[in-house]
Design an enzyme around this catalytic site. Sequence first.
Site, short mmCIF file in Angstrom:
data_model
loop_
_atom_site.label_atom_id
_atom_site.label_comp_id
_atom_site.label_asym_id
_atom_site.label_seq_id
_atom_site.Cartn_x
_atom_site.Cartn_y
_atom_site.Cartn_z
N MET A 324 -4.71 10.10 5.55
CA MET A 324 -5.93 9.37 5.90
C MET A 324 -6.00 9.07 7.40
O MET A 324 -7.04 9.26 8.02
CB MET A 324 -6.02 8.06 5.10
CG MET A 324 -6.11 8.25 3.61
SD MET A 324 -7.47 9.32 3.10
CE MET A 324 -8.87 8.26 3.33
N ASP A 343 2.29 5.71 14.66
CA ASP A 343 3.11 5.84 13.45
C ASP A 343 4.53 5.42 13.82
O ASP A 343 4.78 4.99 14.95
CB ASP A 343 3.06 7.28 12.91
CG ASP A 343 3.30 7.31 11.40
OD1 ASP A 343 4.40 6.89 10.98
OD2 ASP A 343 2.40 7.72 10.64
N VAL A 400 -1.55 2.69 6.67
CA VAL A 400 -0.13 2.93 6.34
C VAL A 400 0.01 2.96 4.82
O VAL A 400 -0.97 2.82 4.10
CB VAL A 400 0.80 1.86 6.97
CG1 VAL A 400 0.62 1.79 8.48
CG2 VAL A 400 0.57 0.48 6.35
N VAL A 401 1.23 3.14 4.36
CA VAL A 401 1.45 3.28 2.92
C VAL A 401 0.86 2.10 2.13
O VAL A 401 0.76 0.99 2.64
CB VAL A 401 2.97 3.39 2.60
CG1 VAL A 401 3.47 4.78 2.90
CG2 VAL A 401 3.74 2.33 3.36
N GLU A 402 0.48 2.41 0.87
CA GLU A 402 -0.19 1.40 0.04
C GLU A 402 0.84 0.41 -0.51
O GLU A 402 1.20 0.45 -1.69
CB GLU A 402 -0.96 2.12 -1.08
CG GLU A 402 -1.87 1.24 -1.90
CD GLU A 402 -3.19 0.90 -1.22
OE1 GLU A 402 -3.29 1.02 0.00
OE2 GLU A 402 -4.11 0.49 -1.95
N LYS A 407 1.92 -3.63 4.64
CA LYS A 407 0.60 -3.88 5.26
C LYS A 407 0.57 -5.25 5.93
O LYS A 407 0.04 -5.39 7.03
CB LYS A 407 -0.51 -3.76 4.21
CG LYS A 407 -0.66 -2.32 3.69
CD LYS A 407 -2.08 -2.00 3.32
CE LYS A 407 -2.21 -0.67 2.61
NZ LYS A 407 -2.67 0.43 3.42
N SER A 429 -6.87 1.30 -0.57
CA SER A 429 -7.76 1.71 -1.65
C SER A 429 -7.74 0.73 -2.81
O SER A 429 -8.53 0.85 -3.73
CB SER A 429 -7.42 3.12 -2.13
OG SER A 429 -6.05 3.29 -2.23
N ASN A 453 -11.15 10.49 0.56
CA ASN A 453 -10.39 11.67 0.98
C ASN A 453 -11.08 12.95 0.50
O ASN A 453 -11.41 13.03 -0.68
CB ASN A 453 -8.99 11.53 0.33
CG ASN A 453 -8.04 12.61 0.79
OD1 ASN A 453 -8.31 13.35 1.72
ND2 ASN A 453 -6.91 12.71 0.10
N GLU A 462 -16.57 2.20 1.83
CA GLU A 462 -16.72 0.86 1.27
C GLU A 462 -16.31 -0.13 2.35
O GLU A 462 -15.20 -0.04 2.88
CB GLU A 462 -15.81 0.69 0.05
CG GLU A 462 -16.24 1.45 -1.17
CD GLU A 462 -15.30 1.26 -2.36
OE1 GLU A 462 -15.72 1.52 -3.48
OE2 GLU A 462 -14.13 0.87 -2.16
N ASN A 500 -13.17 2.91 -6.99
CA ASN A 500 -11.91 3.18 -7.70
C ASN A 500 -11.81 2.40 -9.00
O ASN A 500 -11.23 2.87 -9.97
CB ASN A 500 -10.71 2.85 -6.80
CG ASN A 500 -10.48 3.95 -5.78
OD1 ASN A 500 -11.03 5.04 -5.93
ND2 ASN A 500 -9.70 3.67 -4.76
P1 NAI Z 1 0.42 8.75 3.79
O1 NAI Z 1 1.67 8.46 3.07
O2 NAI Z 1 -0.05 10.15 3.93
O3 NAI Z 1 0.52 8.15 5.25
C1 NAI Z 1 1.01 6.91 5.57
C2 NAI Z 1 1.52 6.96 7.01
O4 NAI Z 1 1.80 5.64 7.42
C3 NAI Z 1 2.82 7.75 7.16
O5 NAI Z 1 2.67 8.68 8.21
C4 NAI Z 1 3.85 6.69 7.50
O6 NAI Z 1 4.86 7.17 8.36
C5 NAI Z 1 2.98 5.67 8.20
N1 NAI Z 1 3.56 4.32 8.27
C6 NAI Z 1 4.26 3.65 7.33
N2 NAI Z 1 4.60 2.43 7.80
C7 NAI Z 1 4.10 2.34 9.05
C8 NAI Z 1 4.12 1.33 10.05
N3 NAI Z 1 4.72 0.18 9.86
N4 NAI Z 1 3.49 1.60 11.22
C9 NAI Z 1 2.89 2.75 11.42
N5 NAI Z 1 2.85 3.75 10.52
C10 NAI Z 1 3.44 3.53 9.35
O7 NAI Z 1 -0.69 7.83 3.10
P2 NAI Z 1 -2.26 8.05 2.98
O8 NAI Z 1 -2.55 8.81 1.76
O9 NAI Z 1 -2.80 8.51 4.27
O10 NAI Z 1 -2.76 6.58 2.69
C11 NAI Z 1 -2.80 5.59 3.68
C12 NAI Z 1 -3.66 4.44 3.21
O11 NAI Z 1 -4.96 4.91 2.91
C13 NAI Z 1 -3.16 3.75 1.94
O12 NAI Z 1 -3.45 2.40 2.03
C14 NAI Z 1 -3.99 4.41 0.86
O13 NAI Z 1 -4.15 3.60 -0.27
C15 NAI Z 1 -5.30 4.57 1.57
N6 NAI Z 1 -6.17 5.61 1.05
C16 NAI Z 1 -5.66 6.81 0.67
C17 NAI Z 1 -6.49 7.79 0.14
C18 NAI Z 1 -5.94 9.11 -0.25
O14 NAI Z 1 -6.64 9.83 -0.98
N7 NAI Z 1 -4.78 9.50 0.18
C19 NAI Z 1 -7.94 7.55 0.00
C20 NAI Z 1 -8.38 6.29 0.52
C21 NAI Z 1 -7.51 5.35 0.99
#
Ligand code: NAI
Length: 704
Positions: A324, A343, A400-402, A407, A429, A453, A462, A500
């Site tokens: 994302m 990151d 960042v991670v869910e 967070k 999400s 996504n 949203e 969702n």
């Molecule tokens: P992902 O796992 O692909 O990426 C998360 C990134 O955050 C990783 O690169 C990780 O290294 C980084 N990270 C972790 N802790 C950190 C910190 N303290 N500081 C900086 N970076 C940090 O996850 P994704 O899928 O991109 O999801 C991210 C957020 O977006 C979550 O909250 C998720 O629920 C939300 N989301 C995801 C969707 C999807 O379809 N993947 C759709 C809509 C929202």
Amino acid sequence: MSVFYKEENNVGTITFDQPDSKVNVLNSATLLTLDKMLDGLKAKNLKALVIQSAKKDIFIAGADIKEIENIVELQDGKSKAQAGQRVMDKIEDLPFPTVAVIDGVALGGGCELALACRYRVMTFNTKIRIGLPEVNLGFVPGFGGTYRLPRLLGLQQGLKMIVSASPINSSAAFKCGLADRLYPSVGLPDRVKEFIEEIAAEPNKRIFKPYTPKGVQAFLEKNPLGQGVVYKETIKSIQKATKGFYPSPLKAVEVIRKTLYLPREHALDIESSAFAELAITPISKNLVKVFYMSEKYKKLTVPGAENIKPMPITKGAVIGAGIMGGGIAQLFSDRGVWARLKDINQDAIAKGLKAAYDVYAQAMKRKKARPYEVAAKMAMISGTVDYSGFADADIAIEAVVENMDVKKKVFAEVSQALSSKAILASNTSSLSVTEMARASKDPSRVIGFHFFNPVHRMPLIEIITTEFTSQQTLVTTLEFAKKLGKTPVIVKDAPGFLVNRILLGYINEAGRLLGEGGSITAIDRFATNFGMPMGPFTLSDEVGLDVGVKVLHILEAGLGPRFKPSKIFDDVLPLKLLGKKSGKGFYIHGKERVVNPQVQALVQSGGSIKEEEAVQRMMYIMINEAAMILQEKVVDGADAVDIGMIFGTGFPPFRGGLLRYADSLGIDKLVDGMEKLEARFKDGRFKPCTYILDLKSNGKKFFI
Ligand code: NAI
């Protein structure tokens, strides 16, 4: 009056300028005025007639959609189309040159009017969009577009523009011959005068050489056999894209095929009948409603906050360079917003940058972006492993991670790094934005900004408000969503927000159907037969079962046992069959996607689920959830639900949206069906919520 006539030096000018409106539309009254005006002109011996608009960036936006929406009878539809056709014919038949001067949007009837002119001159104005988007509203062009466009541009280009419903810009119009000249907007009247002198010297001169196909193209364009190939291929691609749910593009092909060699009168008769036939269908009525909703949400404002000015946003920060975060940074840069991407290590940033670049690479492949533009846009994204640069950001979006603990920690840190004006948003999400706000320095500047996504493709955002969110934060974020080209819905902070929450109920019900002995492919097929873009198991494999189950648990904790993950999900999850990302899920994702027999084997055999029941259960569960969302005032109306479901999940627009579909079933029938299911399952999930029961007892529907 919205059309004016003036004559000077033997040149007539018709100017469209609809009072009290930003746009010009061709409604019945305007057409009637124009019709009479043209009767008065035909006996004149003008040097030329110019047709133009006094509105900025608008030529004519189209016919009046409200009038089309009100058509319920075939004959009325046909007469309305004929009234427009008659005007266009009169323009075409004038004995002197006619020039449409286009410096803005010319869609539908506006484009058809321009087509009836002998010449079309346009400007370099980037706001220019010209085309025939009618099929998107469920009908075919009705003011002569199907007759004139293929004759002017050739069969293939004409068909393409009508069937794809995609308007083109002025340079594309010039390239294909729709525009005879391109001028700068500045000094346009003088250029038009010069143009008139030029054509006056040779009134029948074709400025743009008509398209003369050669070789294979000549075969495809001119030879009946070749044309047969063009029609067949067009129909094939329409069927692939629309899965047969949308009759209008197919009808457009049929009309053009029947009329390409017919004289005008006969051809237009076929066109007006086809228009009328489609305009009265429920599909067209639904698509028109969806169009209105989407216009409303694209321009959404915050009620009661009209005097609050949004803060400008030119610099953004994104925390988390994953799927994302990378997508969000790409979108920022594409829309001219600087993106500081943070990151925890350089490798993660590199991945985020690559994800952003991949989106541009696709655009370049499809010739939608040029390498130098992409280089400039990529240069707007920079990476960091600390918070350097954050002090300059106008907004920071956390992706960042869910995980709430992570967070909260990020929120606490980022809010220290940001300036005292910057907004801090979360792309979560499902987690509570309120809880994150509490962990930040200034909760009034915290908001949810939930993308879907893939970020560059999904139109919905949203915007999630908490009890602390200030109006200034909301107004600014809303404007920012629009700047990013997204359609926003405003949602109160509640588990699963809007989309969702509804969608997971549906996926969970699909899981129950499977557990009862259904088949993965059959249930997926039932959903796509209904019009969903993909079946629930295909979707689960895309998202990842781990993510889905995690969100279900969050919803279960927040909303109750109806969200308890279905048994089949609990059985599959420990097997690590997560979906695409692990290569196997409900399907095996190899070269060819096949059902995963390991999962199907977990299902009790001997059961079978009928399509009607499956669809009912999946839809009723969503409708009930949506009604509870309205009951809890998570969003402010049924149209927010429908726009969210259409733009966030691809819920079929031809059904008008989830709640419009519920209305089409009839509330009595819906309640009856739900109560029968409730009597069978007795776990409360199909028990119609108070909101629905109130609709029933008051004889009301979700929409008035
Ligand atoms: P992902 O796992 O692909 O990426 C998360 C990134 O955050 C990783 O690169 C990780 O290294 C980084 N990270 C972790 N802790 C950190 C910190 N303290 N500081 C900086 N970076 C940090 O996850 P994704 O899928 O991109 O999801 C991210 C957020 O977006 C979550 O909250 C998720 O629920 C939300 N989301 C995801 C969707 C999807 O379809 N993947 C759709 C809509 C929202």
